[in-house]
Write an enzyme that holds these catalytic residues in place. Sequence first.
Site, PDB file in Angstrom:
ATOM      1  N   THR B 138     -39.037 -55.038   3.489  1.00 25.91           N
ATOM      2  CA  THR B 138     -40.482 -55.157   3.717  1.00 25.91           C
ATOM      3  C   THR B 138     -40.809 -55.401   5.193  1.00 25.91           C
ATOM      4  OG1 THR B 138     -40.730 -56.024   1.500  1.00 25.91           O
ATOM      5  CG2 THR B 138     -42.547 -56.440   3.029  1.00 25.91           C
ATOM      6  N   GLU B 381     -40.803 -57.675  -5.346  1.00 22.96           N
ATOM      7  CA  GLU B 381     -40.065 -56.620  -6.065  1.00 22.96           C
ATOM      8  C   GLU B 381     -41.016 -55.568  -6.623  1.00 22.96           C
ATOM      9  OE1 GLU B 381     -36.729 -57.261  -4.958  1.00 22.96           O
ATOM     10  OE2 GLU B 381     -36.357 -56.372  -6.900  1.00 22.96           O
ATOM     11  N   GLY B 382     -42.099 -55.328  -5.890  1.00 23.31           N
ATOM     12  CA  GLY B 382     -43.099 -54.372  -6.351  1.00 23.31           C
ATOM     13  C   GLY B 382     -44.237 -55.101  -7.027  1.00 23.31           C
TER      14      GLY B 382
END
Lengths: 387, 403
Positions: B138, B381-382
Site C-alpha cells: 500500500t 486486505e481489501g
Amino acid sequence: MIAFQPEEAQSALAESVHAFAQRYLHDNAREVETKRALPPQILQEAVSLGLTALSLPEALGGAGLNLVTQAIAYEALGWGDLGSSQALLGAQTGHHLLAALASQTPTQDRLRDLAETSVCWVAPVWGERPQADGSLAWQRNAGGVVLSGESAITLGAQHAAHLLVAAGGQEGMAILAIPSAAAGVHFRPHALALGMLAAGVGSVRFEDVRLEEADLLAVGETAQTAIRQALTTLAIEQGALEVGACRAATEYTVAYTAQRRAFQQVIAAFQGVSFVAADMAIETEAARNLIWKAAVQGDKGEDAFSTAAMALAHAHQAVRFVTSNAVQLLGGHGFVQDHPVEKWMRDAEAQVLLFGRELELQSVLGDALWQAGAKDGTAGFRLAENA
Amino acid sequence: MIDFTLTPQQKQLREMAHAFAQGVMRPYAMEADRIEDAPKAYLQQAMALGVGLDLGGAPGQSGAERADDRPQERTANRNGVLLAEEIGWGDPGLALALPGPGLGGPPVALMGTPAQKEKYLGMFRGAKEPMWGAYALTEPEAGSDVSGIRTSAKKVEGGWILNGRKIFITNGGRAAWNVVFATVDPTLGRAGQRAFLVEKGTPGFTCTRILHKMGLRASETAELLFEDCFVPDENLLGGEAQYQARSNGPAGFRVAMQTFDNTRPVVAAMAMGIARAAYEYTLEILRQGYAPTGHFYHSARERLAEMYRKIEAARSLVWEAAWKGDIGEPNSKEASMSKAYAGRVSLEVCAMGLELLGPTGVVDHPVEKLYRDCKVFDIFEGTNQVQHLVVARRLYAAHGIRV
C-alpha cells in the site's frame, strides 16, 4: 473434515430435481398462481419421481434420504418457484412428524398407512419449547378422542387426505391424525393476496371431531420429542426451499442487469447495482451453508433443533433481502408481472409468515445460548490493572 | 462430502491456539492497547512457546503444511482459519504483532526462488529473538488499487534502485525484511510491477513513522520511505524470468492477488474471532447480572441470537473459502465473500455487544476495545467495497460483462 462438496449422487439428484423444477414449477408458475392450484399432471409427475416423499424414511415407504441430501433436493425445487413448491409440498409437511414418530416407536403400521396418503401438519409452531397450537384441545371421550378448536393459519391442509395436529390436553400435548373428510373438519381458506396463492393457505376448524384411540399417535414426552425433531427437519426443508428461491432471484437479477442498458451502458456497470447483486449472492451462500450445517448435525444424530431454527431464521432474512432487491434492481419491470421477481418477493414474504417468524426462531436460539453460556467468555483479561 | 467436523488434529490445533489466546494473549490485551505496543514479556512468551504469525509461508512451522511433499489432502487453509479465529478471539492486535513472516510469508513461499525461501523463511527456524517479515504494498495514493502503485524500481548494474513511499505496513518498521512492490514503468500497469525483498538496514530504506490508530494498537503500523535504495538482483522476488512469463497475466500482480486469496479468509476469520469474543463476553456479563426472565432478558436473547447467527454465517463463508483454496480451486470469489461478510457483521456484533452492556461496557470491559479493533477488518486486505467488486466481477463474468 470441513468440506462443501456434494457427493456425485447428490449432484445427480439435484440435476434431475432441477430439470423437473425448471419444466413444471418455473415455467408454469404464473399459470399455477392464476388458477390457484397445481395442475394434477404436475403432481402426478412429482409423485412418480418421489419428490413428494423426500422427507420420508425408508420404513415409511420413502427414499430414506439423509438431511443434507434432502436439503440439496429442496433447494433445487425452491429454485423452480417457491409458491409452486409449496403447492406441491404443503400437503406433505406431516411427513416430518411421521418420520420423527417412526424413529421412536416400534409399531409403525399406522404411520405407514398415513404416509401412503397426503398428510399435512396443520400449523407447526416454533416457540420457547415445542408447542401445541395453543387454540387446539383434545380430550378422551367414550373410548375415543375428541378434538376441538381452530388452528393457526397454515398451508396445504385442504389438499391433504389426513391432517396431523399437535393439541394440548389434560394428559399433555398429543399428536393426532385426522382424516380430512371426518365430520366436524371445516377448512377456512384465507384470502391471502400476498403470496402462496396456490398453496391452500387457511385455517382448519375442528368442531368436536371424534377420533379413534388409534388416531392418537403420541402423547406427552413422546409427542414433545417428536415435535422437536419434526420442527428441526421441517426447518431444514423450508430453509432449503428459501435458499433455492434466493439463488433463482440472484441469477435472474444478474442476467437482467447484465443486459439492461441505461446511460449508455449496462446497468451492472453501476456499482449501486452490482454491489447489491454481490450481497444477494453472499446472503444466499451463507444461508445455504447454515442449512447444510443444521442438516449435517441432524444426520450425525445430534440435536439440531436450535441450529435448524437459527438456519431458518437466516434463510428467512436472506430470502426477503434477496427477492426484494431483485424487484428493486429490475426497477419498474420488477414491479410488474412480466417478470417473475414480483411473485418471488410476495411468495417469500408469505413464506416467512407461515414458517416461524424470525423473532420466534431467534428466541429458540437465544434461550439455548443463554442456557449454555460461554465458558471462557470473560476469561483471561486483566481488567483491574487498567482501571 | 459436506461436513463441518474438525479432524482430531484440527481440534488439537484449535485447543492449543485457544489456550494460547486465553493464557498468553488476553492477559496482555488491555495493557497493549494502552501502551500502543506489544509488551516485551508477551513477545518473549510467544517465542518461548514457538508461536508465530505464519500464513503459510515458512516451511516447518504451524499452518505451513505443504501440499507438495504430503500425499494426503491439503488442509493448510482450513487450519489457518481455525487458528486465526482463536487468536482473533484472544487479541487481534497482539495477533498481528506475533513474530513470524506474517503477510510477507505467502508471496515468498509462492514465488520465491529456493535460495530466497531458504534465506528469508528459513531464518525464522530456531530464531532466538522476535523477528518479523512484512508485506509492503500500500502507498499513500494506492491502497485498494494495487495497479496504481508508484514506488519505482530502476534497473542498474547488479540490482535495482527503489524510490517511493509505503504506508499502513504491519510490522514494517521492525521487520527483518519487507516484500516491497514497485513498478519499472507505471504506464505498463500491473505488467510493470516487481516485488523485492528489502532487508532492514538497507541504505536508503527508513521507517519514517509509526501510525496511531483507532484500534489494533498493539500492532505496529509503519510508514516506509525508499530513497535511492539499492536492492541486489538476487532480492528480486522469484527472479526476473517469473515476470516475463505472461501466460497467466502479469506476475507481480498475480503474486499480490494470490496472497490475498490465501489471506482474506484468514483476516475474515480473525474478525469473526473478535466478534465471538464480544458475543461471549457480553453473554457472560449479562448472565451474571440478569435472570432469564423479564423484558430485558427477552430483548437481550434476540440480540444475542442475532449476534451468534451472524458469527456462524461468517464462519461458514470463511470455512468454505479456505476449503476451496485447500482443494486447489480458484477461490477469489469465496475469499472476498467471506471477507466482505465477516468484516461487516463482526463490527455489527461488537456494536450490539456494546449496546447490550450499556455504559458499563464502555468503561470497564474490553468490548469497546474489540469494537475499535474490529473496524479495520472491514478495511485492510481489501476494503469491503473492493470485496464487493471482486464478487460482482465473478458474478457478471459469466455474462461476459466486466463490472
